[in-house]
Every structure is written in structure tokens, then in C-alpha cells.
Write a protein that holds these residues in place. Structure first.
Motif, PDB file in Angstrom:
ATOM      1  N   PHE A  76       4.112  14.668  -8.563  1.00  0.00           N
ATOM      2  CA  PHE A  76       4.331  14.628 -10.009  1.00  0.00           C
ATOM      3  C   PHE A  76       3.999  13.249 -10.569  1.00  0.00           C
ATOM      4  O   PHE A  76       3.384  13.129 -11.633  1.00  0.00           O
ATOM      5  N   HIS A  77       4.408  12.201  -9.870  1.00  0.00           N
ATOM      6  CA  HIS A  77       4.132  10.849 -10.342  1.00  0.00           C
ATOM      7  C   HIS A  77       2.631  10.557 -10.376  1.00  0.00           C
ATOM      8  O   HIS A  77       2.127   9.944 -11.329  1.00  0.00           O
ATOM      9  N   LEU A  78       1.923  11.006  -9.347  1.00  0.00           N
ATOM     10  CA  LEU A  78       0.483  10.751  -9.288  1.00  0.00           C
ATOM     11  C   LEU A  78      -0.253  11.445 -10.430  1.00  0.00           C
ATOM     12  O   LEU A  78      -1.097  10.839 -11.100  1.00  0.00           O
ATOM     13  N   ARG A 102       0.828  -1.218   0.000  1.00  0.00           N
ATOM     14  CA  ARG A 102       0.000   0.000   0.000  1.00  0.00           C
ATOM     15  C   ARG A 102       0.856   1.260   0.000  1.00  0.00           C
ATOM     16  O   ARG A 102       0.325   2.372   0.066  1.00  0.00           O
ATOM     17  N   LEU A 103       2.163   1.096  -0.083  1.00  0.00           N
ATOM     18  CA  LEU A 103       3.076   2.224   0.020  1.00  0.00           C
ATOM     19  C   LEU A 103       3.810   2.478  -1.295  1.00  0.00           C
ATOM     20  O   LEU A 103       4.036   1.556  -2.086  1.00  0.00           O
ATOM     21  N   ALA A 104       4.175   3.724  -1.512  1.00  0.00           N
ATOM     22  CA  ALA A 104       5.034   4.090  -2.637  1.00  0.00           C
ATOM     23  C   ALA A 104       5.970   5.190  -2.165  1.00  0.00           C
ATOM     24  O   ALA A 104       5.552   6.111  -1.448  1.00  0.00           O
ATOM     25  N   LEU A 105       7.230   5.106  -2.544  1.00  0.00           N
ATOM     26  CA  LEU A 105       8.236   6.082  -2.148  1.00  0.00           C
ATOM     27  C   LEU A 105       8.584   6.990  -3.318  1.00  0.00           C
ATOM     28  O   LEU A 105       8.428   6.620  -4.483  1.00  0.00           O
ATOM     29  N   GLY A 106       9.065   8.187  -2.990  1.00  0.00           N
ATOM     30  CA  GLY A 106       9.482   9.115  -4.027  1.00  0.00           C
ATOM     31  C   GLY A 106      10.427  10.149  -3.467  1.00  0.00           C
ATOM     32  O   GLY A 106      10.724  10.178  -2.268  1.00  0.00           O
ATOM     33  N   THR A 107      10.913  11.011  -4.343  1.00  0.00           N
ATOM     34  CA  THR A 107      11.856  12.045  -3.942  1.00  0.00           C
ATOM     35  C   THR A 107      11.089  13.204  -3.307  1.00  0.00           C
ATOM     36  O   THR A 107      10.835  14.238  -3.925  1.00  0.00           O
ATOM     37  N   GLY A 108      10.721  13.001  -2.060  1.00  0.00           N
ATOM     38  CA  GLY A 108       9.878  13.940  -1.352  1.00  0.00           C
ATOM     39  C   GLY A 108       8.433  13.745  -1.767  1.00  0.00           C
ATOM     40  O   GLY A 108       8.133  13.105  -2.781  1.00  0.00           O
ATOM     41  N   SER A 109       7.512  14.304  -0.987  1.00  0.00           N
ATOM     42  CA  SER A 109       6.104  14.194  -1.371  1.00  0.00           C
ATOM     43  C   SER A 109       5.845  14.922  -2.681  1.00  0.00           C
ATOM     44  O   SER A 109       4.929  14.571  -3.429  1.00  0.00           O
ATOM     45  N   VAL A 110       6.689  15.923  -3.000  1.00  0.00           N
ATOM     46  CA  VAL A 110       6.501  16.632  -4.275  1.00  0.00           C
ATOM     47  C   VAL A 110       6.827  15.722  -5.456  1.00  0.00           C
ATOM     48  O   VAL A 110       6.184  15.803  -6.511  1.00  0.00           O
ATOM     49  N   GLY A 111       7.808  14.834  -5.296  1.00  0.00           N
ATOM     50  CA  GLY A 111       8.089  13.875  -6.356  1.00  0.00           C
ATOM     51  C   GLY A 111       6.915  12.943  -6.585  1.00  0.00           C
ATOM     52  O   GLY A 111       6.546  12.633  -7.729  1.00  0.00           O
ATOM     53  N   LEU A 112       6.303  12.507  -5.507  1.00  0.00           N
ATOM     54  CA  LEU A 112       5.126  11.643  -5.610  1.00  0.00           C
ATOM     55  C   LEU A 112       3.940  12.392  -6.218  1.00  0.00           C
ATOM     56  O   LEU A 112       3.139  11.811  -6.955  1.00  0.00           O
ATOM     57  N   ILE A 121      -3.495   1.526  -6.660  1.00  0.00           N
ATOM     58  CA  ILE A 121      -2.959   2.849  -6.972  1.00  0.00           C
ATOM     59  C   ILE A 121      -1.453   2.900  -6.753  1.00  0.00           C
ATOM     60  O   ILE A 121      -0.718   3.536  -7.507  1.00  0.00           O
ATOM     61  N   ALA A 122      -0.974   2.206  -5.736  1.00  0.00           N
ATOM     62  CA  ALA A 122       0.468   2.200  -5.458  1.00  0.00           C
ATOM     63  C   ALA A 122       1.264   1.573  -6.599  1.00  0.00           C
ATOM     64  O   ALA A 122       2.376   2.018  -6.909  1.00  0.00           O
ATOM     65  N   THR A 123       0.716   0.568  -7.254  1.00  0.00           N
ATOM     66  CA  THR A 123       1.443  -0.122  -8.330  1.00  0.00           C
ATOM     67  C   THR A 123       1.760   0.804  -9.500  1.00  0.00           C
ATOM     68  O   THR A 123       2.928   0.909  -9.909  1.00  0.00           O
ATOM     69  N   PRO A 124       0.788   1.516 -10.092  1.00  0.00           N
ATOM     70  CA  PRO A 124       1.158   2.451 -11.160  1.00  0.00           C
ATOM     71  C   PRO A 124       2.009   3.610 -10.667  1.00  0.00           C
ATOM     72  O   PRO A 124       2.824   4.157 -11.415  1.00  0.00           O
ATOM     73  N   LEU A 125       1.833   3.987  -9.404  1.00  0.00           N
ATOM     74  CA  LEU A 125       2.647   5.064  -8.844  1.00  0.00           C
ATOM     75  C   LEU A 125       4.116   4.649  -8.791  1.00  0.00           C
ATOM     76  O   LEU A 125       5.016   5.426  -9.137  1.00  0.00           O
ATOM     77  N   ARG A 126       4.365   3.420  -8.410  1.00  0.00           N
ATOM     78  CA  ARG A 126       5.744   2.918  -8.433  1.00  0.00           C
ATOM     79  C   ARG A 126       6.248   2.774  -9.863  1.00  0.00           C
ATOM     80  O   ARG A 126       7.428   2.996 -10.142  1.00  0.00           O
ATOM     81  N   ALA A 127       5.348   2.441 -10.780  1.00  0.00           N
ATOM     82  CA  ALA A 127       5.750   2.187 -12.165  1.00  0.00           C
ATOM     83  C   ALA A 127       6.298   3.434 -12.847  1.00  0.00           C
ATOM     84  O   ALA A 127       7.217   3.351 -13.677  1.00  0.00           O
TER      85      ALA A 127
END
Length: 363
Positions: free
Chosen positions: A95-97, A83-93, A241-247
Motif C-alpha cells: 500500500f505504501h509503495l 536500503r530497507l523499509a519496514l511495514g505492517t506486513g508486506s501488504v502494508g508496504l 526508493i526506501a526514503t519515500p517509502l518510509r515517509a
């Protein structure tokens, strides 16, 4: 005739991100940077040691699977790691979302004024920004946000506490919003400052996400944990949702140093909350001092406070100039207001002194 490669038209529309400025250096005088909502404390116990150990492997790529950090976060939050996804700060996430769920022809609804990276991420994805004005007191107008949702809406963003005004929404009000939002619309709850919230009926992103599968909660290690320089944040959502976010994430984007520092930080929660509580006390002291000087400022639930100057860019810049003369840098939003971070005690004293020296809006 076109003679050079051209970016997508939406790229030209991306507004620049304006970082908080450092204060001007003055010999024999200590200045304070209160323009970037940074944590004034050094890393938590054990964090520097963990980061330095990771530095010995700079010739190697980081663990792209972030296995140790995912495990530590899953235990800390009591959720499954998928259920988790990591990124370069919440701002990176962020952009990914937006990249994963919106594109040309799609709309992203968000409050405004809010975090200035929102329109940047939306434009970068080629989607259309739908800003909804805040209420007069700097709060989200949740009913208006719901009204702004159309068949083209793919993402709706709620920033709580809101950056830069500091106001926060309640769990009850946010639940009412979610009841009005179609389930196919992704609702991004930006909780970058969640650790600083001290209010009744505060938003619980984890509980919301469990009840509404279209919710994503964004959090960060930059603010309360003091790891802003390492750029690391995380999302809590459903596996779907986490899967495409990691992708769509940049491969090897989160460094080994950041991963090690975050894991070490999660093992020092007691020390963390001691620091957060101290910053909250400073926040309340600053608010009390500013209000005693006659200023009407909104409730603050982040690690910053907001001085409103609606429709008055000249007053905004006079405030900034006066702050600089006192050795403090703050973050202006011309014609809207000024945000001052809660930092070192002496820097906070100068913000109170600034409020005492300057006339209030309307005087």
C-alpha cells in the motif's frame, strides 16, 4: 444536493479483501484451517520470551526508527540499512509503495489471478489497475506484462511464487522482463514465500535489486517465520526508493512486540530453515498424492497448492464443501480454483484424501 461527506470515487471501487475462513467446529473432531497460508508451527525458540519482554512496555510507543531491527536485518541480508523499509506486513508496504509512486491517472500493471490485495491497494491510491491474465498453467506471462507497460505505467508487480497458483518465475525470465521495462517504472517483486522456493534458476531479489535500481523486493515475517499475527514485513531497494517509502508509512506502525519478535527470529535461522524444509517436504508429499489421484495441478513453490477450476464456480464450491466435510477449510476463488495451504500432517492427509474422493475437472 450532497448532504454527507463523500469519499473519492475510487474508494467505492475497492474490492473487499476476503480472508480465509476458519473450519467449522465439530465436537470430537479436529479441524484444520488451510485457507490462509499460515505457518502451522509455533514461534521459533526465544521469540515468545522476546515478545513477552516487549509487552512490559505497552504503555510506551515503539521505536519509530526500528533501529535494532534495521540493524539485524542489514546484517542478515548483508545490505546497508538505508536500503530497507519496514511495514505492517508486506501488504502494508504494498500500500505504501503504490501510494508513494502512483495516483490518479497512473497505471499499475500486475498479473491476474494474483494476490487479491493488489487491486485494493491500487484503487485506494486512485490509480488504475491493469491486470494481465496468467498463462493456462497458472504462470506469469512476463512478455504480456512487458507489453502492457505504457507511458502511464508507474508500477509493475511480479508475485513469485504467485499467490494463489504457487508458480514461480526464473531469474533469467525476470531479468529479461526488467530489460524491457523503462527505468522510471518501479518493479515490485513480491517474495512473500521466498524461503519455500526449491527450483533451478530461482529469483534472487537481492541480486536483481543490485543490478536494477528500479526494483523493490518485498518480504515478510508472516509466512516462513510464523509471525502473521504481528504484521511485520520489509522492503529491500535503493535509498532513493526506501526514503519515500518510509515517509508515507504510518508513524509507530510496527509495534515493539513485532520488532522484538522479528529480531529474535533472525537469530534462529537454523531452526527456521529446518521447519521450512519440513513444510517443503509436506508440500511435495501433497503434490505427489494429488497427482497420483489423477489431478493436474501446477508446480508449487510456496507453502500451498492450487486446484484449478477455470470457468466452473459450481465445481469450485463442491470442492470447498467436500473439504469442509473432511474438517478442512480451504480458500476458494469461484470459477478459478481453490488454494490449500500446507499445514499439519493430518490436515495435509485430508487434502490428499479429498483429491482421491473427487472427480478431476473435465470428468
Amino acid at each position: 444536493m450532497v448532504t454527507t461527506p463523500l469519499p473519492r470515487a475510487s474508494v467505492a471501487e475497492i474490492p473487499p479483501y476476503v480472508p480465509g475462513r476458519a473450519p467449522a467446529s465439530r465436537p470430537g473432531f479436529t479441524s484444520y484451517k488451510l485457507s490462509s497460508n499460515e505457518n502451522p508451527y509455533p514461534p521459533l525458540p526465544g521469540v515468545l520470551h522476546a515478545a513477552q519482554a516487549a509487552l512490559e512496555q505497552l504503555n510506551r510507543y515503539p521505536d519509530m526508527g526500528n533501529a535494532q531491527l534495521y540493524a539485524a536485518l542489514a546484517e542478515h541480508l548483508d545490505v546497508d540499512a538505508d536500503r530497507l523499509a519496514l511495514g505492517t506486513g508486506s501488504v502494508g508496504l504494498l500500500f505504501h509503495l503504490v501510494q508513494a509512486f502512483a495516483g490518479p491517472g497512473d497505471e499499475v500493471v500486475h498479473a491476474w489471478r494474483s494476490f487479491e490485495a493488489y487491486p485494493i491497494a491500487i484503487a485506494a491510491a486512485g490509480a488504475t489497475s491493469v491486470p494481465v491474465p496468467l498463462r493456462e498453467g497458472g504462470e506469469h506471462d512476463l512478455a504480456a506484462l512487458a507489453d502492457a507497460v505504457t507511458e502511464r505505467t508507474r508500477v509493475l508487480i511480479v508475485c513469485t511464487p504467485n499467490n494463489p497458483t504457487g508458480t514461480a518465475v526464473t531469474q533469467t525470465a525476470l531479468t529479461a522482463l526488467l530489460e524491457r521495462v523503462p527505468p522510471q517504472v518501479l518493479v515490485l517483486v513480491d517474495e512473500a514465500y521466498v524461503e519455500f522456493v526449491r527450483m533451478d534458476d530461482a529469483v534472487d531479489g537481492l541480486a536483481l535489486q543490485a543490478a536494477y535500481p528500479n526494483v523493490v523486493s518485498l518480504r515478510t515475517f508472516s509466512k516462513a517465520y510464523g509471525l502473521a499475527n504481528l504484521r511485520i514485513g520489509y522492503a529491500i531497494t535503493t535509498p532513493e526508493i526506501a526514503t519515500p517509502l518510509r515517509a508515507v508509512a504510518t508513524p509507530f506502525g510496527v509495534s515493539s512486540v513485532a520488532q522484538a519478535a522479528a529480531v529474535a527470529s533472525l537469530s534462529s535461522v537454523q531452526a527456521l530453515m529446518g521447519r521450512v524444509d519440513a513444510l517443503v517436504r509436506e508440500r511435495e508429499r501433497v503434490l505427489a498424492g494429488v497427482r497420483a489421484a489423477g489431478w493436474q495441478v501446477p508446480d508449487a513453490q510456496g507453502n500451498f497448492c492450487w486446484f484449478p477450476f477455470p470457468g466452473d464456480p459450481e465445481a469450485t464450491m463442491r470442492f470447498v464443501t467436500a473439504a469442509e466435510q473432511l474438517g478442512v477449510s480451504v480458500r476458494p476463488f469461484a470459477g478459478e480454483g481453490v488454494r490449500a495451504s500446507i499445514g499439519e500432517h493430518v490436515g495435509n492427509d485430508r487434502v490428499i484424501e479429498l483429491a482421491q474422493r473427487l472427480a478431476r475437472p473435465g470428468e
